[in-house]
Enzyme design. Structure first.
Site, PDB file in Angstrom:
ATOM      1  N   LYS A  22      12.830 -12.203 -10.311  1.00 15.89           N
ATOM      2  CA  LYS A  22      13.183 -10.867  -9.804  1.00 15.89           C
ATOM      3  C   LYS A  22      14.683 -10.814  -9.485  1.00 15.89           C
ATOM      4  O   LYS A  22      15.384  -9.890  -9.887  1.00 15.89           O
ATOM      5  CB  LYS A  22      12.389 -10.580  -8.542  1.00 15.89           C
ATOM      6  CG  LYS A  22      12.882  -9.361  -7.744  1.00 15.89           C
ATOM      7  CD  LYS A  22      12.059  -9.098  -6.505  1.00 15.89           C
ATOM      8  CE  LYS A  22      12.461  -9.921  -5.328  1.00 15.89           C
ATOM      9  NZ  LYS A  22      13.609  -9.431  -4.552  1.00 15.89           N
ATOM     10  N   ASN A  23      15.185 -11.834  -8.800  1.00 10.72           N
ATOM     11  CA  ASN A  23      16.563 -11.793  -8.307  1.00 10.72           C
ATOM     12  C   ASN A  23      17.606 -12.130  -9.362  1.00 10.72           C
ATOM     13  O   ASN A  23      18.793 -12.073  -9.092  1.00 10.72           O
ATOM     14  CB  ASN A  23      16.717 -12.691  -7.067  1.00 10.72           C
ATOM     15  CG  ASN A  23      15.991 -12.098  -5.876  1.00 10.72           C
ATOM     16  OD1 ASN A  23      15.544 -10.953  -5.927  1.00 10.72           O
ATOM     17  ND2 ASN A  23      15.842 -12.867  -4.822  1.00 10.72           N
ATOM     18  N   CYS A 116      17.137  -3.735   6.672  1.00 15.28           N
ATOM     19  CA  CYS A 116      15.729  -3.908   6.278  1.00 15.28           C
ATOM     20  C   CYS A 116      15.120  -4.797   7.362  1.00 15.28           C
ATOM     21  O   CYS A 116      15.789  -5.186   8.322  1.00 15.28           O
ATOM     22  CB  CYS A 116      15.623  -4.509   4.891  1.00 15.28           C
ATOM     23  SG  CYS A 116      15.920  -6.259   4.883  1.00 15.28           S
ATOM     24  N   ASP A 304      14.640 -17.840   1.102  1.00 18.31           N
ATOM     25  CA  ASP A 304      13.464 -17.144   0.570  1.00 18.31           C
ATOM     26  C   ASP A 304      12.219 -18.024   0.538  1.00 18.31           C
ATOM     27  O   ASP A 304      11.141 -17.547   0.213  1.00 18.31           O
ATOM     28  CB  ASP A 304      13.744 -16.615  -0.842  1.00 18.31           C
ATOM     29  CG  ASP A 304      14.736 -15.477  -0.815  1.00 18.31           C
ATOM     30  OD1 ASP A 304      15.230 -15.093  -1.892  1.00 18.31           O
ATOM     31  OD2 ASP A 304      15.044 -14.992   0.290  1.00 18.31           O
TER      32      ASP A 304
HETATM   33  C1  EPZ Z   1      20.009 -11.987  -2.031  1.00 16.74           C
HETATM   34  O1  EPZ Z   1      20.137 -10.964  -1.078  1.00 16.74           O
HETATM   35  C2  EPZ Z   1      18.544 -11.976  -2.443  1.00 16.74           C
HETATM   36  N1  EPZ Z   1      18.210 -10.687  -3.050  1.00 16.74           N
HETATM   37  C3  EPZ Z   1      17.674 -12.240  -1.215  1.00 16.74           C
HETATM   38  O2  EPZ Z   1      16.321 -12.308  -1.649  1.00 16.74           O
HETATM   39  C4  EPZ Z   1      18.065 -13.589  -0.624  1.00 16.74           C
HETATM   40  O3  EPZ Z   1      17.318 -13.815   0.556  1.00 16.74           O
HETATM   41  C5  EPZ Z   1      19.562 -13.591  -0.290  1.00 16.74           C
HETATM   42  O4  EPZ Z   1      20.327 -13.265  -1.464  1.00 16.74           O
HETATM   43  C6  EPZ Z   1      20.040 -14.936   0.220  1.00 16.74           C
HETATM   44  O5  EPZ Z   1      19.779 -15.924  -0.736  1.00 16.74           O
HETATM   45  C7  EPZ Z   1      18.590 -10.448  -4.327  1.00 16.74           C
HETATM   46  O6  EPZ Z   1      19.207 -11.273  -4.973  1.00 16.74           O
HETATM   47  C8  EPZ Z   1      18.217  -9.117  -4.892  1.00 16.74           C
HETATM   48  P1  EPZ Z   1      23.439 -12.071   0.777  1.00 16.74           P
HETATM   49  P2  EPZ Z   1      21.613 -10.482  -0.628  1.00 16.74           P
HETATM   50  O7  EPZ Z   1      24.410 -10.992   0.443  1.00 16.74           O
HETATM   51  O8  EPZ Z   1      22.562 -10.647  -1.737  1.00 16.74           O
HETATM   52  C9  EPZ Z   1      25.450 -11.183   4.996  1.00 16.74           C
HETATM   53  C10 EPZ Z   1      14.033 -11.764  -1.607  1.00 16.74           C
HETATM   54  O9  EPZ Z   1      13.160 -12.043  -0.779  1.00 16.74           O
HETATM   55  N2  EPZ Z   1      26.309 -10.234   4.250  1.00 16.74           N
HETATM   56  O10 EPZ Z   1      23.567 -13.392   0.109  1.00 16.74           O
HETATM   57  O11 EPZ Z   1      21.463  -9.138  -0.002  1.00 16.74           O
HETATM   58  C11 EPZ Z   1      23.990 -10.776   4.986  1.00 16.74           C
HETATM   59  O12 EPZ Z   1      23.718  -9.878   6.044  1.00 16.74           O
HETATM   60  C12 EPZ Z   1      15.398 -11.323  -1.137  1.00 16.74           C
HETATM   61  O13 EPZ Z   1      13.894 -11.850  -2.851  1.00 16.74           O
HETATM   62  C13 EPZ Z   1      27.262  -9.488   4.947  1.00 16.74           C
HETATM   63  O14 EPZ Z   1      27.391  -9.608   6.165  1.00 16.74           O
HETATM   64  O15 EPZ Z   1      21.967 -11.537   0.500  1.00 16.74           O
HETATM   65  C14 EPZ Z   1      23.280 -12.103   5.154  1.00 16.74           C
HETATM   66  O16 EPZ Z   1      23.246 -12.421   6.538  1.00 16.74           O
HETATM   67  C15 EPZ Z   1      15.456 -11.192   0.378  1.00 16.74           C
HETATM   68  N3  EPZ Z   1      28.056  -8.617   4.263  1.00 16.74           N
HETATM   69  C16 EPZ Z   1      24.191 -13.092   4.419  1.00 16.74           C
HETATM   70  O17 EPZ Z   1      25.469 -12.443   4.324  1.00 16.74           O
HETATM   71  C17 EPZ Z   1      27.947  -8.442   2.898  1.00 16.74           C
HETATM   72  O18 EPZ Z   1      28.721  -7.632   2.324  1.00 16.74           O
HETATM   73  C18 EPZ Z   1      23.717 -13.437   3.012  1.00 16.74           C
HETATM   74  O19 EPZ Z   1      23.411 -12.237   2.372  1.00 16.74           O
HETATM   75  C19 EPZ Z   1      26.970  -9.189   2.207  1.00 16.74           C
HETATM   76  C20 EPZ Z   1      26.168 -10.081   2.901  1.00 16.74           C
END
Ligand code: EPZ
Length: 416
Positions: A22-23, A116, A304
């Protein structure tokens, strides 16, 4: 709303095929926006989130052809670089259209995804990177408005490792004028899969999979065909389901090379894991040893998989310490697991799980995708019947979950 009924106690055994990731599919489908030529994707998982994204692309003017796990997108007719709130609110990964739209159209209007269940999940790093590449970005009325005649290559540094942030900026940089370097880049395999797809489309990218990715912008990209990588989180979820039931399974169409941290923990728990080229086999003892873990960006233990490991620790021998370092609120499955009789204490971003002799079936509620998966894992081993409500969360990320579990001998059925 659909529910899942699970009669616990069956040892899982047999073989099941793993679907595409999916990701990886979500960013890769968005990459089709970068060219007017058709792009064909195979091994695309048939999930709710994929359907949501294809509908979002369709309302932008992208022609969508879908047959089973093959999707062909024609973005020649792209005429509406807008991602409306009504669609984005159901799937935050919609933010992945932002980079490609700005790169291809010079403008984009994308609803902020909002938080979320697992955390605020801002997109400030996505915006900061586009601004560094010359885009004028305003955030107003809940939308990100970005405009620029043409993005310029720049040196980008994200404040934290962000998977979709890295993916958005890599896609934007593919058509920028000059070279972009992304430092502190996410190293997740899904980032590499996206880079491989972009290179097949004519992009010039090096370093994907490391924390420094270099992208030399080109004037245009062309069509290609790309096969989505296997879903490592789906793989890990079924490995946990087999492990907690003392089962012995073979998962095909997947590989262990992206799951070292997870497989290490399963072996510490007492499982035997055999990796083949295109499959993983696991056989588990009657009772697992408790395993502690700390989530962190790839290649460390994936956030995850945290919920699923909390579930298997509930009935393991010993005490497990689980630290969640990525999201600020990703323990919501704990209270639901406690309804099944688990002994879990939460202290900030640490959960202490004391293994108990048995869990007892009950009615529980899913709150987010991976929390739901942990309730399924726990239900498979709980005595009696477990009813999981709000399983639309599961349908977002697990293709034909009950069919696959039933094929492995689980007593599970969906109530519509
Ligand atoms: C991706 O989400 C995945 N989703 C998530 O999977 C996964 O848990 C996550 O990466 C971490 O591995 C997809 O790929 C579609 P991040 P993403 O940006 O990209 C903070 C699932 O269950 N952050 O790596 O949204 C954020 O709040 C999902 O399949 C900022 O502060 O995660 C988090 O604390 C859930 N500002 C951390 O960084 C930003 O601009 C990591 O988030 C971006 C992120």
């Amino acid at each position: 709303m659909d529910k899942l009924l699970i009669e616990g106690g069956a040892r899982l055994s047999g073989e099941v095929a793993i679907s595409g990731a999916k990701n990886a599919a979500l960013p890769i489908l968005c990459a089709a926006l970068l060219t007017a030529e058709p792009v064909t994707f195979t091994n695309v998982p048939q999930l709710k989130d994929i359907g949501t994204l294809l509908a979002l692309l369709g309302q932008m003017g992208v022609k969508v052809e879908r047959a089973g796990d093959t999707v062909t997108l024609y973005a020649s007719g792209l005429n509406n670089p807008v991602a409306p709130y009504e669609m984005v609110k159901t799937m935050r990964a919609s933010i992945l259209v932002l980079g490609p739209l700005v790169a291809r159209c010079g403008e984009a209007r994308v609803s902020l995804p909002g938080g979320c269940a697992i955390g605020a999940r801002p997109v400030d790093q996505h915006i900061k990177g586009l601004q560094a590449m010359g885009a004028e970005v305003r955030v107003e009325h809940g939308y990100v408005h970005a405009t620029v005649p043409r993005l310029k290559g720049a040196r980008l540094f994200t404040d934290m490792v962000t998977v979709t942030g890295t993916e958005n900026l890599m896609m934007a940089a593919a058509l920028a004028d000059g070279e972009t370097v992304i430092e502190n880049a996410a190293r997740e395999p899904e980032v590499v899969d996206l880079a491989n797809c972009l290179v097949a489309m004519g992009a010039q990218i090096s370093g994907a999979g490391s924390d420094v990715i270099r992208i030399r912008g080109v004037d245009r990209l062309h069509g290609a065909t790309h096969r989505i990588m296997p879903d490592r989180i789906e793989t890990g979820t079924y490995l946990c389901a087999a492990a907690v039931t003392g089962g012995s399974v073979c998962l095909t169409g997947t590989s262990s090379c992206y799951l070292d941290a997870v497989i290490d923990k399963l072996m510490d728990a007492g499982c035997e894991v055999v990796s083949e080229r295109d499959a993983i086999s696991l056989s588990a003892p009657a009772r697992l040893n408790a395993v502690s873990l700390r989530t962190a960006p790839y290649p460390a233990f994936p956030t995850d998989m945290q919920a699923q490991f909390m579930a298997i620790n509930c009935v393991a021998n010993g005490v497990a310490m689980i630290r969640e370092t990525i999201f600020e609120n990703r323990f919501m499955h704990a209270v639901e697991l406690q309804r099944l009789g688990a002994d879990i204490r939460i202290d900030g971003n640490t959960a202490v799980v004391q293994g108990v002799a048995r869990l007892e079936g009950a009615t529980v509620m899913a709150t987010d995708l991976r929390a739901s998966a942990s309730l399924v894992v726990a239900g498979l081993v709980a005595e009696g019947e477990t009813t999981i409500e709000r399983i639309y969360h599961l349908d977002r990320g697990y293709e034909r979950l009950e069919d696959k579990l039933a094929a492995l001998g689980a007593k599970v059925r969906r109530l519509t």
